[in-house]
Design an enzyme around this catalytic site. Sequence first.
Site, short mmCIF file in Angstrom:
data_model
loop_
_atom_site.label_atom_id
_atom_site.label_comp_id
_atom_site.label_asym_id
_atom_site.label_seq_id
_atom_site.Cartn_x
_atom_site.Cartn_y
_atom_site.Cartn_z
N CYS A 42 27.54 67.92 21.76
CA CYS A 42 28.59 68.64 21.05
C CYS A 42 29.91 68.48 21.80
O CYS A 42 29.96 68.33 23.01
CB CYS A 42 28.23 70.13 20.94
SG CYS A 42 29.45 71.07 19.97
N ASP A 65 31.99 70.72 22.29
CA ASP A 65 32.29 71.99 22.96
C ASP A 65 32.66 71.78 24.44
O ASP A 65 31.92 71.13 25.18
CB ASP A 65 31.05 72.91 22.86
CG ASP A 65 31.37 74.35 23.21
OD1 ASP A 65 31.90 74.59 24.32
OD2 ASP A 65 31.09 75.24 22.39
N ARG A 100 32.50 73.61 26.86
CA ARG A 100 31.62 74.25 27.83
C ARG A 100 30.36 73.44 28.12
O ARG A 100 29.50 73.88 28.88
CB ARG A 100 31.23 75.66 27.33
CG ARG A 100 32.43 76.58 27.14
CD ARG A 100 32.06 77.80 26.32
NE ARG A 100 31.67 77.44 24.95
CZ ARG A 100 31.24 78.32 24.04
NH1 ARG A 100 31.14 79.59 24.36
NH2 ARG A 100 30.92 77.91 22.83
N HIS A 136 23.41 72.91 21.93
CA HIS A 136 23.56 74.07 22.81
C HIS A 136 23.51 75.35 21.99
O HIS A 136 23.90 75.37 20.81
CB HIS A 136 24.87 73.99 23.61
CG HIS A 136 26.11 74.09 22.77
ND1 HIS A 136 26.85 75.25 22.67
CD2 HIS A 136 26.74 73.20 21.99
CE1 HIS A 136 27.88 75.05 21.86
NE2 HIS A 136 27.83 73.82 21.43
N CYS A 160 26.41 77.41 19.42
CA CYS A 160 27.27 76.32 18.93
C CYS A 160 28.14 76.83 17.77
O CYS A 160 27.62 77.36 16.78
CB CYS A 160 26.41 75.14 18.47
SG CYS A 160 27.38 73.72 17.92
#
Length: 211
Positions: free
Chosen positions: A42, A44, A46, A98, A101
């Site tokens: 992803c 993302d 993080r 994750h 998400c």
Amino acid sequence: MKVLPRLFENNRRWAAARRASDPDFFTRLVGQHAPEFLWIGCADSRVPANEIVGLLPGELFVHRNIANLVLHSDFNCLSVLQYAVDVLKVRHIIVCGHYGCGGVTAAMEDGSHGLVDNWLRPIREIRRARAAELSRLGTDQKRLDRLCELNVVQQVMNVANTTVLQGAWDRGQEVTIHGWIYSIGDGLLQDLDVCISSRSELKVLEDREDR
Ligand code: CO
């Protein structure tokens, strides 16, 4: 602050530290690109791929998009996959989702999020196909967590069904696809036990998921 000096300072420090611990590090990288792993994750911020698995530049080929999707109409992802398998000859492809998400959350909701809803459409399809299983879970949080996992499993099957993987396996090339999920809350990865390294293992996984 037009030129983001902090990031350039960070970069100079990082390059100096790397050279200090391994003087030939960058020279070696110029000479070859031979990662053993492809990461499909992803976007993302993080979930920084190299960092969470402790791999250095040169060790992990990376493709990231919203909600780690592998769609048969996405030439970006398919081109990465083809280069990784046919040219770099990676031995392992890791699809890593994750928990929490944002893309999966948006696909769970009924409201509109604009353009991205088109991208996330395949996750709504998974949600619909697995509605019975999801409805048996006690809370929205558990349903969201499970949909994050189911999305990874579907993308593992999508990778396996590409012409790239089918061709590689037909040629006898050894390449294994893994489905993992990452927890932002504790920084730990979990293997979802959906490893496949052949057409027959794909069939077993597809039959299991169809039940
Ligand atoms: Co995400």
